[in-house]
Write an enzyme that holds these catalytic residues in place. Structure first.
Site, PDB file in Angstrom:
ATOM      1  N   ALA A  33       0.558  -1.652   0.312  1.00 25.22           N
ATOM      2  CA  ALA A  33      -0.153   0.376  -0.058  1.00 25.22           C
ATOM      3  C   ALA A  33       0.817   1.198   0.644  1.00 25.22           C
ATOM      4  O   ALA A  33       0.064   2.045  -0.554  1.00 25.22           O
ATOM      5  CB  ALA A  33      -0.732   0.259   1.296  1.00 25.22           C
ATOM      6  N   ALA A  43     -16.606  -0.498  16.098  1.00 26.32           N
ATOM      7  CA  ALA A  43     -17.993   0.106  16.541  1.00 26.32           C
ATOM      8  C   ALA A  43     -18.933  -1.333  16.213  1.00 26.32           C
ATOM      9  O   ALA A  43     -18.375  -1.953  15.593  1.00 26.32           O
ATOM     10  CB  ALA A  43     -18.290   1.011  15.740  1.00 26.32           C
ATOM     11  N   ARG A  45     -21.757  -3.416  18.668  1.00 30.71           N
ATOM     12  CA  ARG A  45     -22.576  -3.204  19.819  1.00 30.71           C
ATOM     13  C   ARG A  45     -22.340  -4.722  20.623  1.00 30.71           C
ATOM     14  O   ARG A  45     -22.527  -3.792  21.519  1.00 30.71           O
ATOM     15  CB  ARG A  45     -24.638  -3.730  19.103  1.00 30.71           C
ATOM     16  CG  ARG A  45     -24.943  -2.718  18.975  1.00 30.71           C
ATOM     17  CD  ARG A  45     -26.223  -2.999  18.181  1.00 30.71           C
ATOM     18  NE  ARG A  45     -26.535  -3.691  17.320  1.00 30.71           N
ATOM     19  CZ  ARG A  45     -27.451  -3.889  16.525  1.00 30.71           C
ATOM     20  NH1 ARG A  45     -28.717  -3.160  17.003  1.00 30.71           N
ATOM     21  NH2 ARG A  45     -27.540  -4.979  15.591  1.00 30.71           N
ATOM     22  N   LYS A 107     -23.730  -5.763   0.051  1.00 35.09           N
ATOM     23  CA  LYS A 107     -24.362  -6.437  -1.219  1.00 35.09           C
ATOM     24  C   LYS A 107     -25.299  -6.110  -1.114  1.00 35.09           C
ATOM     25  O   LYS A 107     -26.059  -5.168  -2.706  1.00 35.09           O
ATOM     26  CB  LYS A 107     -24.289  -7.823  -2.158  1.00 35.09           C
ATOM     27  CG  LYS A 107     -25.169  -8.713  -0.768  1.00 35.09           C
ATOM     28  CD  LYS A 107     -24.252 -10.395  -0.520  1.00 35.09           C
ATOM     29  CE  LYS A 107     -24.405 -10.491   0.840  1.00 35.09           C
ATOM     30  NZ  LYS A 107     -24.194 -11.471   1.192  1.00 35.09           N
ATOM     31  N   VAL A 134     -19.857  -8.790  -3.784  1.00 40.46           N
ATOM     32  CA  VAL A 134     -19.526  -9.907  -5.656  1.00 40.46           C
ATOM     33  C   VAL A 134     -18.690 -11.456  -4.899  1.00 40.46           C
ATOM     34  O   VAL A 134     -17.633 -11.030  -4.773  1.00 40.46           O
ATOM     35  CB  VAL A 134     -19.814  -9.239  -6.493  1.00 40.46           C
ATOM     36  CG1 VAL A 134     -20.299 -10.215  -7.332  1.00 40.46           C
ATOM     37  CG2 VAL A 134     -20.388  -7.925  -5.996  1.00 40.46           C
ATOM     38  N   GLY A 136     -17.755 -13.289  -2.090  1.00 42.03           N
ATOM     39  CA  GLY A 136     -16.757 -13.367  -1.456  1.00 42.03           C
ATOM     40  C   GLY A 136     -14.832 -12.673  -1.720  1.00 42.03           C
ATOM     41  O   GLY A 136     -14.970 -11.453  -2.239  1.00 42.03           O
ATOM     42  N   GLU A 192     -27.464 -16.680   4.570  1.00 42.83           N
ATOM     43  CA  GLU A 192     -27.370 -16.203   5.464  1.00 42.83           C
ATOM     44  C   GLU A 192     -28.452 -15.857   6.939  1.00 42.83           C
ATOM     45  O   GLU A 192     -29.132 -16.563   6.897  1.00 42.83           O
ATOM     46  CB  GLU A 192     -28.503 -14.555   4.665  1.00 42.83           C
ATOM     47  CG  GLU A 192     -27.795 -14.427   3.127  1.00 42.83           C
ATOM     48  CD  GLU A 192     -26.542 -13.324   3.587  1.00 42.83           C
ATOM     49  OE1 GLU A 192     -26.744 -12.299   3.927  1.00 42.83           O
ATOM     50  OE2 GLU A 192     -25.381 -13.868   3.179  1.00 42.83           O
ATOM     51  N   ASP A 203     -29.873 -12.788  -2.962  1.00 38.30           N
ATOM     52  CA  ASP A 203     -28.326 -12.623  -2.203  1.00 38.30           C
ATOM     53  C   ASP A 203     -28.109 -13.173  -3.822  1.00 38.30           C
ATOM     54  O   ASP A 203     -27.244 -11.946  -4.313  1.00 38.30           O
ATOM     55  CB  ASP A 203     -28.195 -13.496  -1.330  1.00 38.30           C
ATOM     56  CG  ASP A 203     -27.117 -13.491  -1.002  1.00 38.30           C
ATOM     57  OD1 ASP A 203     -26.053 -12.554  -0.681  1.00 38.30           O
ATOM     58  OD2 ASP A 203     -25.989 -14.296  -1.677  1.00 38.30           O
ATOM     59  N   LYS A 207     -25.950 -10.291  -5.562  1.00 33.31           N
ATOM     60  CA  LYS A 207     -24.467  -9.945  -6.556  1.00 33.31           C
ATOM     61  C   LYS A 207     -24.458  -9.413  -8.088  1.00 33.31           C
ATOM     62  O   LYS A 207     -23.850  -8.491  -8.648  1.00 33.31           O
ATOM     63  CB  LYS A 207     -24.048 -11.089  -5.815  1.00 33.31           C
ATOM     64  CG  LYS A 207     -23.373 -11.113  -4.636  1.00 33.31           C
ATOM     65  CD  LYS A 207     -23.661 -13.036  -4.434  1.00 33.31           C
ATOM     66  CE  LYS A 207     -23.643 -12.847  -2.583  1.00 33.31           C
ATOM     67  NZ  LYS A 207     -23.693 -14.255  -2.278  1.00 33.31           N
TER      68      LYS A 207
END
Ligand code: HSE
Length: 438
Positions: A33, A43, A45, A107, A134, A136, A192, A203, A207
């Protein structure tokens, strides 16, 4: 060099994978990079989950309030791995409004609200990267958007839902019934949160909508996608298809035709000798046909913590390399320049041309087949192959299986209505579309 600072929203399966892979390969990723990429805020929950995952690491801050991350002045990139529409949409739009780049694997969000999100990002001069959305870990967005950029893309056909591919593979290999294999897929954590999304093709339609946009330079229009799942498929049809030299797969197909773009997800017979027909279990594969390159095939894990993290981190590296570049010099979100998107229409399913597998239960007596073939001929439907099963001992009815040549969907719908009203035909005709993919 100062690390690029990432705020991660959501420490679920993919969030956890992203955290682990980024730390494990930190040095190598920084060498690629040009500077280190570090998750400095998370973040989540379930704070205890995040605490446990980051135990012993001192340079990361945890919160259960996403707003803290979205507004934090040190955060350069927000990674949204919450999934679903809300609150993910609000968070992504807020991140953009705050001038942060966004990486997401969501997606459903992009397929349904991509136009609004990309317009907001364009206006603000930030990037929204979505390789993980899309298939994985397969770098299909990169391939479509950059690797194949010289081509006029003709069509894409993909196995892009691992859960349904697992179910179909197990039904074929073990002869197991649908409901039993679905339970197994859920127990293995492939499905899912709402398995309807997997088995009813939703799903895959999300995609496919994203891929069609990048391939043909059209805005994302999920509502135009014809969607049919695998929940009504039987072991009998999988077996008959095999006898005829085909496998049944849940395919997402998008094709450019002179009348419009096809966008459809449905169970499809494909020749067993094709490489893509042999993609089994939870694996994904996408076949792309370009006018210059011909057919290319991309195969790999379509879901899971580290495979999807692989795609998310590739996006982080892309954003890191490009974030100082003039927005005009970055790769456009949908491969085509925003003012060059076209309004090519999507083709209604009734107008789509494909071949068909038809199975019907009929009385085993003279003239039945003649009536059926007459109805098909009257609607210009040509038969490619046929098998008639021996009736079981003492039975007066038998199964007839017909394969048709390519024809228009509306002709088949009309023919099936007429066939089903014959007194010699019992029950509905099973209709599965067939693609040779050559
Ligand atoms: N439930 C999805 C699948 C996971 O089965 O492919 C990745 O989108």
């Amino acid at each position: 060099m100062k690390p690029l600072q990432v705020g991660l929203l959501g420490m679920g399966t993919v969030g956890m994978g992203t955290w682990k892979v980024l730390r494990r390969n930190e040095e190598e990723i920084a060498r690629r990079a040009g500077r280190p990429i570090r998750i400095t805020w998370i973040a989540e929950r379930a704070l205890d989950v995040a605490r446990e995952a980051t135990r012993g690491v001192t340079d990361v801050n945890l919160t259960n309030d996403a707003e803290v991350v979205l507004a934090h002045p040190d955060i350069d990139i927000v990674v949204e791995l919450i999934g679903g529409i809300e609150p993910a949409k609000t968070f992504v739009l807020k991140a953009i409004a705050n001038g942060k780049h966004v990486v997401t694997a969501n997606k459903a969000l992009l397929a349904r609200h991509g136009t609004e999100i990309f317009a907001a990002a364009h206006a603000k001069g930030v990037m929204v990267a979505f390789e993980g959305a899309v298939a994985g870990g397969i770098p299909i967005v990169k391939a479509l958007r950059e690797g194949l950029t010289a081509n006029r893309l003709e069509w894409i056909a993909g196995i892009i839902n691992g859960t349904s591919n697992f179910i179909l593979s197990e039904m074929r290999a073990r002869g197991a019934p649908f409901a039993e294999v679905l339970k197994e897929a859920q127990a293995r954590g492939y499905a899912e949160a709402d398995p309807t999304f997997d088995i009813e093709g939703i799903d895959a339609a999300h995609k496919l909508t994203i891929m069609a946009s990048i391939a043909f330079g059209v805005p994302m229009q999920f509502e135009k996608c014809y969607t049919e799942g695998i929940s009504k498929l039987t072991r009998e049809d999988i077996r008959y298809a095999e006898e005829l030299g085909y496998r049944i797969k849940l395919l997402g197909i998008t094709r450019r035709t002179p009348a419009g773009i096809e966008l459809r997800v449905h169970p499809t017979l494909i020749p067993a000798r094709r490489l893509i027909a042999n993609v089994e279990g939870v694996m994904n594969a996408v076949l792309v046909k370009g006018d210059a390159v011909g057919a290319t095939l991309y195969y790999g894990a379509g879901a899971g913590a580290e495979p999807t993290a692989s795609a998310v981190i590739a996006d982080l590296v892309d954003v890191t390399r490009m974030h100082t570049a003039d927005p005009e010099h970055r790769v456009p979100h949908l491969a085509f320049q925003p003012d060059q998107l076209s309004d090519t229409p999507f083709l209604p399913m009734a107008e789509v041309e494909t071949s068909y597998y038809l199975r019907m239960r009929v009385d085993d007596k003279p003239g039945v087949l003649a009536d059926i073939t007459r109805i098909l001929a009257d609607r210009d439907i040509s038969i490619d192959a046929m098998i008639q099963k021996e009736p079981s001992e003492g039975e007066a009815q038998t199964d007839i299986i017909l394969l048709t040549h390519r024809t228009r969907e509306k002709n088949v719908v009309a023919a099936l209505g007429a066939i089903e009203s014959l007194p010699t035909v019992a029950g509905p005709v099973i209709r599965i579309r067939l693609e040779e993919l050559n």
